[in-house]
Design a protein around this motif. Sequence first.
Motif, PDB file in Angstrom:
ATOM      1  N   ILE A  39      -5.498   9.102   1.470  1.00  0.00           N
ATOM      2  CA  ILE A  39      -5.993   7.947   0.715  1.00  0.00           C
ATOM      3  C   ILE A  39      -4.944   6.834   0.733  1.00  0.00           C
ATOM      4  O   ILE A  39      -3.778   7.051   0.382  1.00  0.00           O
ATOM      5  N   GLY A  40      -5.363   5.640   1.140  1.00  0.00           N
ATOM      6  CA  GLY A  40      -4.503   4.467   1.100  1.00  0.00           C
ATOM      7  C   GLY A  40      -4.799   3.654  -0.148  1.00  0.00           C
ATOM      8  O   GLY A  40      -5.911   3.135  -0.303  1.00  0.00           O
ATOM      9  N   PHE A  41      -3.818   3.547  -1.046  1.00  0.00           N
ATOM     10  CA  PHE A  41      -4.004   2.868  -2.326  1.00  0.00           C
ATOM     11  C   PHE A  41      -3.374   1.485  -2.326  1.00  0.00           C
ATOM     12  O   PHE A  41      -2.284   1.291  -1.769  1.00  0.00           O
ATOM     13  N   ASP A  42      -4.036   0.542  -2.959  1.00  0.00           N
ATOM     14  CA  ASP A  42      -3.441  -0.745  -3.293  1.00  0.00           C
ATOM     15  C   ASP A  42      -2.464  -0.516  -4.435  1.00  0.00           C
ATOM     16  O   ASP A  42      -2.856  -0.091  -5.523  1.00  0.00           O
ATOM     17  N   LYS A  43      -1.195  -0.788  -4.217  1.00  0.00           N
ATOM     18  CA  LYS A  43      -0.180  -0.453  -5.207  1.00  0.00           C
ATOM     19  C   LYS A  43      -0.256  -1.325  -6.457  1.00  0.00           C
ATOM     20  O   LYS A  43       0.078  -0.877  -7.556  1.00  0.00           O
ATOM     21  N   ALA A  44      -0.695  -2.571  -6.308  1.00  0.00           N
ATOM     22  CA  ALA A  44      -0.757  -3.467  -7.461  1.00  0.00           C
ATOM     23  C   ALA A  44      -1.987  -3.195  -8.312  1.00  0.00           C
ATOM     24  O   ALA A  44      -1.901  -3.064  -9.536  1.00  0.00           O
ATOM     25  N   ARG A  45      -3.151  -3.089  -7.672  1.00  0.00           N
ATOM     26  CA  ARG A  45      -4.394  -2.878  -8.416  1.00  0.00           C
ATOM     27  C   ARG A  45      -4.677  -1.405  -8.684  1.00  0.00           C
ATOM     28  O   ARG A  45      -5.529  -1.074  -9.492  1.00  0.00           O
ATOM     29  N   MET A  46      -3.947  -0.518  -7.986  1.00  0.00           N
ATOM     30  CA  MET A  46      -4.101   0.931  -8.167  1.00  0.00           C
ATOM     31  C   MET A  46      -5.536   1.378  -7.918  1.00  0.00           C
ATOM     32  O   MET A  46      -6.145   2.083  -8.737  1.00  0.00           O
ATOM     33  N   VAL A  47      -6.075   0.965  -6.775  1.00  0.00           N
ATOM     34  CA  VAL A  47      -7.409   1.387  -6.348  1.00  0.00           C
ATOM     35  C   VAL A  47      -7.326   1.867  -4.899  1.00  0.00           C
ATOM     36  O   VAL A  47      -6.487   1.404  -4.130  1.00  0.00           O
ATOM     37  N   PRO A  48      -8.187   2.816  -4.504  1.00  0.00           N
ATOM     38  CA  PRO A  48      -8.212   3.237  -3.102  1.00  0.00           C
ATOM     39  C   PRO A  48      -8.840   2.167  -2.217  1.00  0.00           C
ATOM     40  O   PRO A  48      -9.872   1.585  -2.575  1.00  0.00           O
ATOM     41  N   LEU A  49      -8.224   1.922  -1.070  1.00  0.00           N
ATOM     42  CA  LEU A  49      -8.761   0.992  -0.078  1.00  0.00           C
ATOM     43  C   LEU A  49      -9.337   1.734   1.119  1.00  0.00           C
ATOM     44  O   LEU A  49     -10.348   1.329   1.675  1.00  0.00           O
ATOM     45  N   GLU A  88       0.816  -1.209   0.000  1.00  0.00           N
ATOM     46  CA  GLU A  88       0.000   0.000   0.000  1.00  0.00           C
ATOM     47  C   GLU A  88       0.854   1.266   0.000  1.00  0.00           C
ATOM     48  O   GLU A  88       1.951   1.291   0.532  1.00  0.00           O
ATOM     49  N   LYS A  89       0.293   2.323  -0.589  1.00  0.00           N
ATOM     50  CA  LYS A  89       0.885   3.654  -0.577  1.00  0.00           C
ATOM     51  C   LYS A  89      -0.179   4.615  -0.065  1.00  0.00           C
ATOM     52  O   LYS A  89      -1.271   4.704  -0.643  1.00  0.00           O
ATOM     53  N   THR A  90       0.118   5.314   1.025  1.00  0.00           N
ATOM     54  CA  THR A  90      -0.813   6.286   1.594  1.00  0.00           C
ATOM     55  C   THR A  90      -0.378   7.686   1.195  1.00  0.00           C
ATOM     56  O   THR A  90       0.773   8.071   1.419  1.00  0.00           O
TER      57      THR A  90
END
Length: 247
Positions: free
Chosen positions: A161-171, A143-145
């Motif tokens: 915003i915390g993003f899933d780095k592989a799928r590039m979607v906000p979690l 994750e990247k916040t």
Amino acid sequence: MPRRLIAAAVTATALLLATTVPSPASLADLYKFLERVERMAMPTHILRAELDIITGDGDPVKAVLFVSPGDEPRMIIDIPAADWRALLPFAWGKGLVARGERRPVSMSVDEVIPGTDLRPMEFFAFWKTDYNSTFVSDESTNEKTVSLYPPETVPYELFVIGFDKARMVPLTSKYYTGTMSNLARLRLDSKHIMVGSRPRPTHIEIRDYGENRTTTVELAWSVLAELPDGITTDAGFHLAVLSLDGG
């Protein structure tokens, strides 16, 4: 103190506290990452989702969501039990809302939807802003916040915003109001599936700390060949014939 000055001060402090000052290359990488996430959020197909909206211990409220792709994508939300329908852009600002056959009127994407604790902004990523003062506040393997400061016209002080780095979607999406320590709303996206070449959440949880309420939304997505007649027109969206089970 003006919001921009506060944002600049907080950004400068965050950078000073970091072990190393981000290089122009690392900032460029962050901007590219956010641009890719933006593209992932934009629809490439006509989409439809059947919604079950549950607030607290209440009964589910049925709704349907349509998504129109294109250069100016729009979403249409219909809640038959509330006799309420909205046509909204994928950006901060105003859309249109109508009850039954009444004349459509202006609506903010942050306005509460009747019969629910939700706002239209819940259904797609409304965190896009000027990235000049954006910075990474945390990062792990998966994750990247990212902290982002919205423009003055947006009724929030800060997005985290915390993003899933592989799928590039906000979690996780945190929305701060008033001050940058006042967490007003938290959105959690999970159980993603591929819908029309893009990952979409099938479960959204919204925690409203001001109202001390939690609302969950279950979404059943599908791809459509075409939209119902008139649904994306300002003058006719509220009159289009829809149903909760496929029409």
